[in-house]
Write a protein that holds these residues in place. Structure first.
Motif, mmCIF file in Angstrom:
data_model
loop_
_atom_site.group_PDB
_atom_site.id
_atom_site.type_symbol
_atom_site.label_atom_id
_atom_site.label_comp_id
_atom_site.label_asym_id
_atom_site.label_seq_id
_atom_site.Cartn_x
_atom_site.Cartn_y
_atom_site.Cartn_z
ATOM 1 N N GLY A 49 19.815 9.213 56.890
ATOM 2 C CA GLY A 49 19.649 9.580 55.751
ATOM 3 C C GLY A 49 19.885 8.734 54.459
ATOM 4 O O GLY A 49 18.788 8.602 53.680
ATOM 5 N N ILE B 159 14.665 13.351 54.646
ATOM 6 C CA ILE B 159 15.865 13.592 54.856
ATOM 7 C C ILE B 159 15.918 15.230 55.598
ATOM 8 O O ILE B 159 16.608 15.368 56.378
ATOM 9 C CB ILE B 159 16.861 13.316 53.932
ATOM 10 C CG1 ILE B 159 16.609 11.678 53.650
ATOM 11 C CG2 ILE B 159 18.146 13.847 54.380
ATOM 12 C CD1 ILE B 159 17.394 11.299 52.581
ATOM 13 N N GLN C 5 16.813 16.567 58.928
ATOM 14 C CA GLN C 5 18.173 17.560 59.174
ATOM 15 C C GLN C 5 17.693 18.895 59.799
ATOM 16 O O GLN C 5 18.471 19.251 60.724
ATOM 17 C CB GLN C 5 18.907 18.019 57.846
ATOM 18 C CG GLN C 5 19.548 16.866 57.009
ATOM 19 C CD GLN C 5 19.897 16.871 55.882
ATOM 20 O OE1 GLN C 5 19.561 18.079 55.151
ATOM 21 N NE2 GLN C 5 20.788 16.189 55.228
ATOM 22 N N ILE D 220 23.566 10.924 59.003
ATOM 23 C CA ILE D 220 23.816 10.765 57.622
ATOM 24 C C ILE D 220 23.511 9.067 57.639
ATOM 25 O O ILE D 220 22.890 8.858 56.545
ATOM 26 C CB ILE D 220 25.570 10.622 57.313
ATOM 27 C CG1 ILE D 220 25.789 12.307 57.614
ATOM 28 C CG2 ILE D 220 25.840 10.370 55.934
ATOM 29 C CD1 ILE D 220 27.379 12.397 57.785
ATOM 30 N N LEU E 197 24.399 14.576 51.633
ATOM 31 C CA LEU E 197 23.981 14.335 53.048
ATOM 32 C C LEU E 197 25.248 14.753 54.032
ATOM 33 O O LEU E 197 24.826 15.451 55.059
ATOM 34 C CB LEU E 197 23.536 13.098 53.391
ATOM 35 C CG LEU E 197 22.356 12.381 52.543
ATOM 36 C CD1 LEU E 197 22.333 10.888 52.728
ATOM 37 C CD2 LEU E 197 21.044 12.994 53.184
#
Length: 622
Positions: free
Chosen positions: A203, A308, A312, A200, A71
């Motif tokens: 995530g 995730i 992103q 992060i 990540l």
């Protein structure tokens, strides 16, 4: 004079003299850190102990934090694109302050500071003094240490910004840091580091709580898809498993400790809230403090990786600033940059441009840039001079009338030069132009007029001439293989492309190629160093082939040094005696000899397949 000194000046003087540091001159966190460092016995005028752990141990730490690393490297790549060119290094550390990976501008990587922030370097406060990585571990909060706020005087030219990365349990799992050789307060970069760390952390919640329901909440509905939103992971029974930092702040004063239940935090019962949330809608509920929030379901007990990736991509759409540049390739090498600065002026004067360099250095790409820089409205017409048979070279270049010679096209042909009118004529492999045709080309360069073979009428053209070769034309002139007067017309303005191994902008080239092949893929500094140790006889073509293979074989969505362990340097090339040991000619000669064997040693067939003259093939296989 003492009253003219700034607060920082007085603080540094007191620190280095062993005196009491004036109160108010430093932030509380930096002041406390200085005090701890002094109590430890660190001398601020000395150089810190630069401990670096063995790389084998770095590998073990990476394996233990594989999810975090996956990540984080994606966010580091995005962060690098946002602050590229600012002389920064972006570092990922573990919860003990040990650096695991870095992505940096090559100027910083080559500096003394850059050589100290490498995988395996330890940045705990007790060894390195006051620094952002070490302080973030202790504070559990994002921190910045600017210039002389560092305990050791030798770090006074650095600005460092670090943010801890919390796992789904709320423990410090890692650290994200951005450092630059600048004392200025980089507030914008500090904000970007905090945002990346938050991304992060979110995530990690999706990844580590894949079995849970995950809800996003915020007092304003338009903030539900931002990093300001709280994320809460709950079990099917309503037990709270995780809460991100924005969520903790939004529910301040409520029992958010481990073991809490959804009903302890929100007035609406868990069951009734679920009825609205699982229908895909946004519900409005009140927390136990009486504040209203909007809430939406983001995950229904499924693996979080897909989410995730979506997050992103969303973050990239929000934060990435599109930047365009000319040319469309890397040219930060000083030698190359100096030549490019004059290209526009050269083309405005219609000066012929000669591009020289080894095979694979990008001569075709440079020629296209010259055309783009000229601003011409016509076409870019490329001619492979080595692929045209000697007997047809003039006819193909300048055109021919119907029936002008045996084998001529029935309707005639205008010629490649006419196609380039108002544009650019690119003479690739110009050293292979037959001697007989060199005279005609010289005449055209002098007059810019063409007359078709078999024709009577001349036509005036407006053409930018660009030529390219990987051979030494001056040596060919000495051997009477190339006309000296033609060379002097072609090399009015020369661009010499360095070999890849000689390029000072090699790191940018690697990242540029990877971004073109696999957009968004992170490349660590260690990966770049591993590649930089090779000799690259095939230059850009070889680099691109190696990167393509590594991207195909990679096991993670990034490239580190392990991606190239199975890719070995090519064996010695099979070349003729004249080309052996010559970095420029070896790759081409080897490919010709390979094609020759594949064609059962038939020179004519080899020439047709490669688009070369039979003379050229014979020269390499005799």
């Amino acid at each position: 004079m003492q009253h003219l000194l700034s607060g920082m000046d007085r603080a540094r003087l007191a620190l280095e003299a062993g005196q009491r540091v004036p109160s108010g001159a430093l932030s509380p966190s930096v002041s406390s850190s200085w005090h701890r460092c002094r109590e430890t016995g660190l001398d601020p005028r000395a150089r810190p102990r630069g401990e670096i752990i063995p790389f084998v141990e770095v590998g073990h730490r990476r394996e233990a934090l594989a999810t975090l690393r996956q990540l984080a490297l994606a966010e580091m790549q995005l962060l690098h694109s946002q602050i590229a060119g600012s002389n920064f290094v972006i570092a990922l550390g573990d919860g003990e302050g040990v650096v695991l990976d870095t992505i940096s501008d090559h100027q910083f990587a080559d500096s003394e500071a850059g050589r100290s922030i490498v995988p395996g370097s330890v940045w705990r406060e007790r060894e390195r003094g006051t620094n952002a990585l070490g302080l973030a571990v202790m504070e559990r909060q994002p921190v910045a240490v600017y210039g002389r706020e560092h305990y050791f005087a030798c770090h006074g030219h650095l600005s460092c910004m670090a943010a801890p990365i919390l796992d789904a349990e709320g423990n410090v799992l890692g650290l994200l840091d951005a450092s630059c050789t600048n004392e200025a307060r980089q507030q914008h970069t500090h904000a970007l580091v905090r945002m990346a760390a938050s991304q992060i952390e979110n995530g990690l919640i999706y990844q580590q709580r894949s079995e849970s329901f995950i809800f996003a909440f915020h007092p304003r509905v338009e903030y539900l898809d931002t990093l300001s939103a709280g994320l809460i992971a709950v079990s099917r029974e309503g037990a709270v498993h995780s809460l991100n930092r924005p969520g903790t702040a939004l529910l301040a004063g409520l029992p958010v400790d481990r073991g809490a239940h959804f009903d302890d935090l929100f007035e609406a019962g868990f069951g009734s809230a679920m009825d609205g949330l699982l229908n895909g809608g946004v519900v409005r509920i009140r927390d136990r403090a009486g504040s209203g929030v909007f809430m939406v379901c983001r995950q229904i007990g499924r693996a979080g990786l897909g989410r995730i990736e979506t997050m992103q991509k969303t973050a990239a759409k929000i934060t990435v600033v599109e930047r365009t540049s000319r040319p469309d390739f890397v040219c930060d090498d000083p030698v190359l940059r100096g030549a490019l600065e004059e290209v526009a002026d050269a083309t405005s004067l219609r000066l012929p441009v000669l591009v020289t360099g080894e095979t694979g250095t990008g001569k075709d790409r440079m020629a296209r840039h010259v055309h783009a820089a000229s601003g011409r409205s016509g076409e870019f017409v490329a001619v492979n001079c080595g692929a045209l048979p000697e007997s047809l070279f003039i006819a193909e270049l300048f055109g021919h009338e119907r029936g002008a010679f045996t084998g001529a096209r029935g309707e005639g042909a205008p010629g490649l030069a006419r196609q380039a009118h108002k544009g650019t004529l690119f003479l690739d492999e110009v050293a292979d132009i037959p001697l007989a045709a060199q005279t005609a080309l010289l005449r055209f360069l002098d007059t810019q007029e063409v007359r078709a073979v078999g024709g009577q009428k001349s036509t005036k053209l407006d053409i930018q001439i660009v030529s390219a070769t990987n051979r030494d034309l001056e040596e060919m002139v000495a051997q009477r293989l190339f006309r000296s007067d033609l060379l002097y017309r072609l090399n009015t303005f020369t661009i010499r492309l360095p070999s890849l191994s000689a390029r000072t902008d090699f790191p940018q080239i690697v990242r540029h190629v990877v971004e073109r092949l696999a957009p968004g893929t992170a490349v660590t500094d260690e990966a770049v160093r591993r590649l930089g140790a090779r000799s690259w006889p095939g230059n850009m073509r070889e680099l691109e082939a190696v990167l393509q293979r590594s991207l195909l074989r990679r096991k993670m969505p990034f490239l580190d040094e392990t991606a190239f362990e199975l890719i070995r340097a090519p064996a010695a090339a099979d070349t003729c005696e004249a080309c052996r040991g010559h970095a420029v000619n070896e790759p081409r000669c080897s490919s010709i000899r390979l094609a020759y064997r594949a064609a059962d040693q038939n020179i004519a067939l080899t020439a047709r397949r490669l688009g070369l003259s039979r003379t050229t093939v014979y020269k390499h296989v005799q």
